[in-house]
Design a protein around this motif. Structure first.
Motif, PDB file in Angstrom:
ATOM      1  N   GLY A   1       0.797  -1.222   0.000  1.00  0.00           N
ATOM      2  CA  GLY A   1       0.000   0.000   0.000  1.00  0.00           C
ATOM      3  C   GLY A   1       0.830   1.273   0.000  1.00  0.00           C
ATOM      4  N   LEU A   2       2.129   1.167   0.145  1.00  0.00           N
ATOM      5  CA  LEU A   2       2.998   2.336   0.159  1.00  0.00           C
ATOM      6  C   LEU A   2       3.623   2.563  -1.213  1.00  0.00           C
ATOM      7  N   LYS A   3       3.890   3.802  -1.539  1.00  0.00           N
ATOM      8  CA  LYS A   3       4.515   4.136  -2.818  1.00  0.00           C
ATOM      9  C   LYS A   3       5.950   3.639  -2.882  1.00  0.00           C
ATOM     10  N   ALA A   4       6.691   3.781  -1.769  1.00  0.00           N
ATOM     11  CA  ALA A   4       8.090   3.351  -1.730  1.00  0.00           C
ATOM     12  C   ALA A   4       8.501   3.113  -0.288  1.00  0.00           C
ATOM     13  N   THR A   5       9.492   2.259  -0.105  1.00  0.00           N
ATOM     14  CA  THR A   5      10.079   2.033   1.216  1.00  0.00           C
ATOM     15  C   THR A   5      11.596   1.945   1.074  1.00  0.00           C
ATOM     16  N   GLN A   6      12.270   2.233   2.168  1.00  0.00           N
ATOM     17  CA  GLN A   6      13.719   2.045   2.219  1.00  0.00           C
ATOM     18  C   GLN A   6      14.062   1.595   3.632  1.00  0.00           C
ATOM     19  N   HIS A   7      14.568   0.373   3.736  1.00  0.00           N
ATOM     20  CA  HIS A   7      14.984  -0.188   5.020  1.00  0.00           C
ATOM     21  C   HIS A   7      16.501  -0.288   5.035  1.00  0.00           C
ATOM     22  N   MET A   8      17.109   0.307   6.053  1.00  0.00           N
ATOM     23  CA  MET A   8      18.564   0.268   6.197  1.00  0.00           C
ATOM     24  C   MET A   8      18.888  -0.351   7.550  1.00  0.00           C
ATOM     25  N   ILE A   9      19.756  -1.358   7.554  1.00  0.00           N
ATOM     26  CA  ILE A   9      20.143  -2.043   8.781  1.00  0.00           C
ATOM     27  C   ILE A   9      21.667  -1.984   8.872  1.00  0.00           C
ATOM     28  N   THR A  10      22.169  -1.368   9.947  1.00  0.00           N
ATOM     29  CA  THR A  10      23.609  -1.139  10.076  1.00  0.00           C
ATOM     30  C   THR A  10      24.078  -1.428  11.502  1.00  0.00           C
ATOM     31  N   ASN A  11      25.372  -1.257  11.712  1.00  0.00           N
ATOM     32  CA  ASN A  11      26.018  -1.339  13.028  1.00  0.00           C
ATOM     33  C   ASN A  11      25.703  -2.658  13.740  1.00  0.00           C
ATOM     34  N   HIS A  12      25.876  -3.753  13.035  1.00  0.00           N
ATOM     35  CA  HIS A  12      25.605  -5.076  13.597  1.00  0.00           C
ATOM     36  C   HIS A  12      26.596  -5.395  14.725  1.00  0.00           C
ATOM     37  N   VAL A  13      26.072  -5.634  15.899  1.00  0.00           N
ATOM     38  CA  VAL A  13      26.864  -6.119  17.020  1.00  0.00           C
ATOM     39  C   VAL A  13      26.366  -7.536  17.289  1.00  0.00           C
ATOM     40  N   ILE A  14      27.201  -8.514  16.985  1.00  0.00           N
ATOM     41  CA  ILE A  14      26.788  -9.911  17.015  1.00  0.00           C
ATOM     42  C   ILE A  14      27.564 -10.650  18.093  1.00  0.00           C
ATOM     43  N   THR A  15      26.823 -11.367  18.924  1.00  0.00           N
ATOM     44  CA  THR A  15      27.413 -12.221  19.946  1.00  0.00           C
ATOM     45  C   THR A  15      27.022 -13.655  19.618  1.00  0.00           C
ATOM     46  N   ILE A  16      28.018 -14.521  19.504  1.00  0.00           N
ATOM     47  CA  ILE A  16      27.770 -15.922  19.182  1.00  0.00           C
ATOM     48  C   ILE A  16      28.313 -16.773  20.323  1.00  0.00           C
ATOM     49  N   GLU A  17      27.433 -17.601  20.872  1.00  0.00           N
ATOM     50  CA  GLU A  17      27.817 -18.526  21.942  1.00  0.00           C
ATOM     51  C   GLU A  17      27.261 -19.889  21.597  1.00  0.00           C
ATOM     52  N   GLY A  18      28.126 -20.770  21.133  1.00  0.00           N
ATOM     53  CA  GLY A  18      27.682 -22.106  20.735  1.00  0.00           C
ATOM     54  C   GLY A  18      26.737 -22.021  19.549  1.00  0.00           C
ATOM     55  N   ASP A  19      25.542 -22.586  19.705  1.00  0.00           N
ATOM     56  CA  ASP A  19      24.547 -22.597  18.636  1.00  0.00           C
ATOM     57  C   ASP A  19      23.560 -21.444  18.724  1.00  0.00           C
ATOM     58  N   GLU A  20      23.831 -20.475  19.582  1.00  0.00           N
ATOM     59  CA  GLU A  20      22.933 -19.328  19.736  1.00  0.00           C
ATOM     60  C   GLU A  20      23.669 -18.043  19.411  1.00  0.00           C
ATOM     61  N   ALA A  21      22.932 -17.130  18.816  1.00  0.00           N
ATOM     62  CA  ALA A  21      23.522 -15.837  18.461  1.00  0.00           C
ATOM     63  C   ALA A  21      22.519 -14.729  18.754  1.00  0.00           C
ATOM     64  N   THR A  22      23.062 -13.568  19.061  1.00  0.00           N
ATOM     65  CA  THR A  22      22.253 -12.373  19.248  1.00  0.00           C
ATOM     66  C   THR A  22      22.851 -11.285  18.372  1.00  0.00           C
ATOM     67  N   CYS A  23      21.975 -10.567  17.685  1.00  0.00           N
ATOM     68  CA  CYS A  23      22.426  -9.444  16.864  1.00  0.00           C
ATOM     69  C   CYS A  23      21.629  -8.208  17.249  1.00  0.00           C
ATOM     70  N   VAL A  24      22.339  -7.160  17.590  1.00  0.00           N
ATOM     71  CA  VAL A  24      21.731  -5.862  17.834  1.00  0.00           C
ATOM     72  C   VAL A  24      22.189  -4.968  16.696  1.00  0.00           C
ATOM     73  N   ALA A  25      21.232  -4.299  16.057  1.00  0.00           N
ATOM     74  CA  ALA A  25      21.566  -3.467  14.901  1.00  0.00           C
ATOM     75  C   ALA A  25      20.678  -2.225  14.884  1.00  0.00           C
ATOM     76  N   TYR A  26      21.150  -1.207  14.199  1.00  0.00           N
ATOM     77  CA  TYR A  26      20.342  -0.018  13.960  1.00  0.00           C
ATOM     78  C   TYR A  26      19.472  -0.284  12.744  1.00  0.00           C
ATOM     79  N   VAL A  27      18.200   0.068  12.853  1.00  0.00           N
ATOM     80  CA  VAL A  27      17.282  -0.090  11.730  1.00  0.00           C
ATOM     81  C   VAL A  27      16.608   1.248  11.481  1.00  0.00           C
ATOM     82  N   GLN A  28      16.680   1.680  10.241  1.00  0.00           N
ATOM     83  CA  GLN A  28      15.947   2.866   9.835  1.00  0.00           C
ATOM     84  C   GLN A  28      15.037   2.472   8.692  1.00  0.00           C
ATOM     85  N   ALA A  29      13.751   2.692   8.872  1.00  0.00           N
ATOM     86  CA  ALA A  29      12.784   2.329   7.840  1.00  0.00           C
ATOM     87  C   ALA A  29      12.039   3.591   7.407  1.00  0.00           C
TER      88      ALA A  29
END
Length: 109
Positions: free
Chosen positions: A75-103
């Motif tokens: 329903g929107l004319k246009a969108t722009q999603h930007m995801i940056t500054n990934h801070v990723i923590t990986i411990e065994g088979d689990e991971a967490t990612c914190v990132a900046y999102v601008q939509a």
């Protein structure tokens, strides 16, 4: 020494895979490529939009989530999603990612 190099390589490959999911999410949404967008999710997902809409976090079908996103974004004319500054923590088979999102969502009036 080979084990250390193998561990580093595994870490880097896992990190790239996590970032790739986020890039597919943004690209799929912005290009309206719903197959690409759906590829970001397992069949059942947890969502938390409480900071935007209130309510409670939810667990549900990825297919239903993608369909809701498709209806909203189409329903929107246009969108722009930007995801940056990934801070990723990986411990065994689990991971967490914190990132900046601008939509940015454009709906001309």
């Amino acid at each position: 020494m080979a084990n250390i190099d193998e561990a580093k390589l595994t870490y880097l490959l896992d990190r790239l895979a996590i970032i790739d999911v986020q890039l597919r999410y943004a690209t799929g949404a912005d290009t309206r490529d719903w197959v690409l967008y759906r590829s970001c999710f397992t069949d059942e997902i947890d969502t938390d939009f409480t900071s935007v809409f209130g309510g409670q976090p939810r667990r549900g079908s990825a297919d239903r989530f993608v369909e809701a996103a498709r209806r909203f974004l189409t329903g929107l004319k246009a969108t722009q999603h930007m995801i940056t500054n990934h801070v990723i923590t990986i411990e065994g088979d689990e991971a967490t990612c914190v990132a900046y999102v601008q939509a940015r969502h454009h709906l001309p009036n």
